[in-house]
Write an enzyme that holds these catalytic residues in place. Structure first.
Site, mmCIF file in Angstrom:
data_model
loop_
_atom_site.group_PDB
_atom_site.id
_atom_site.type_symbol
_atom_site.label_atom_id
_atom_site.label_comp_id
_atom_site.label_asym_id
_atom_site.label_seq_id
_atom_site.Cartn_x
_atom_site.Cartn_y
_atom_site.Cartn_z
ATOM 1 N N SER A 141 0.855 -1.186 0.000
ATOM 2 C CA SER A 141 0.000 0.000 0.000
ATOM 3 C C SER A 141 0.888 1.231 0.000
ATOM 4 O O SER A 141 2.062 1.162 0.404
ATOM 5 C CB SER A 141 -0.887 -0.009 1.253
ATOM 6 O OG SER A 141 -1.539 1.229 1.431
ATOM 7 N N TYR A 154 -1.385 -0.728 10.698
ATOM 8 C CA TYR A 154 -1.586 -1.108 9.300
ATOM 9 C C TYR A 154 -0.377 -0.702 8.453
ATOM 10 O O TYR A 154 0.117 -1.495 7.638
ATOM 11 C CB TYR A 154 -2.846 -0.447 8.758
ATOM 12 C CG TYR A 154 -3.133 -0.767 7.313
ATOM 13 C CD1 TYR A 154 -3.699 -1.985 6.950
ATOM 14 C CD2 TYR A 154 -2.852 0.146 6.299
ATOM 15 C CE1 TYR A 154 -3.967 -2.282 5.630
ATOM 16 C CE2 TYR A 154 -3.108 -0.144 4.971
ATOM 17 C CZ TYR A 154 -3.667 -1.360 4.642
ATOM 18 O OH TYR A 154 -3.924 -1.654 3.318
#
Length: 248
Positions: A141, A154
């Site tokens: 990501s 995350y």
């Protein structure tokens, strides 16, 4: 590269990026193993792919369990004799500040986002090594490169996947002719946001989605296909895929 008869395994295939990628690969002629926990979603996707003229098989899989991942790969190898593409897509993203101490959510992110990639990779590598060919896609990501408030854990998991992808490519590329690509998307329409239990962050994500255009799962699938179709002499190491409205 001729894709007819080639075989792919996509984790997190029951929705979002995973489902879009499965459809895209099947449309290109690959046989696609659909790995996820929600069996009914997988069977519906198998039917959709078959109706469109493709081939897919549902593989109920828990990526946090190495044995489950090995079982999925074993089924593919027994049915089709090979595994050419692995898309490590399964992931979770519950937002919260660290001082909220949602430790169970932290652990779930580590289990799925990191261990899940390790497990599926460990299950797939022996088959790819035996073939002396393959292509592994790891879904990181932009959050693996840039830290955002509410996403500390995350971001840490995605940074780990970015690092793992680099090392994996160095180690299996020269020895085994296995390519590795790390996909790093920005904001994508996804069920991930439904996992946010913090009310403030859930509203923040809903407001953001209402104010700008997110990427679609199909956009990420196109990026995967781009790297897959690149000449075999080259390795697309990283792909950043960002919405045009995000100025990161």
């Amino acid at each position: 590269m001729e894709y007819s008869g080639k075989v792919a395994l996509v984790t997190g295939a029951s929705s979002g990026i995973g489902a879009a990628t499965a459809r895209k690969l099947a449309a290109e002629g690959l046989i696609v193993g659909l790995a996820a926990r929600r069996a009914e979603r997988l069977e519906a996707l198998v039917a959709d792919i078959a109706q469109a003229g493709g081939r897919a098989v549902a593989l109920q899989t828990d990526v946090t369990d190495l044995g489950s991942c090995k079982g999925a790969v074993r089924t593919i190898a027994e049915q089709f004799g090979r595994l050419d593409v692995l898309v490590n897509n399964a992931g979770v993203m519950p937002l919260s500040d660290v001082d909220s101490l949602k430790v169970a959510e932290w652990q779930r992110m580590v289990d799925v986002n990191i261990s899940g990639v390790f497990n599926a990779t460990a299950a797939a590598l022996p088959q790819m090594i035996a073939q002396h060919s393959g292509h592994i896609f790891n879904m990181s990501s932009i959050a693996g490169r840039k830290v955002f408030k509410g996403l500390a854990v995350y971001c840490a998991t995605k940074a780990a996947i970015t690092a793992f992808s680099d090392g994996l490519r160095m180690e299996v590329g020269p020895k085994h002719a296995i390519r590795v690509t790390c996909i790093q998307p920005g904001a994508v329409k996804s069920e991930l946001y439904e996992q946010i239990t913090d009310a403030d962050y859930r509203k923040q994500m809903d407001d953001l989605a209402a104010s700008m255009t997110f990427l679609e799962g199909e956009d990420i699938a196109e990026s995967i296909l781009f790297a897959l179709k690149s000449p075999e002499r080259m390795d697309v190491a990283e792909l950043f895929v960002l919405p045009t409205e995000q100025g990161w």
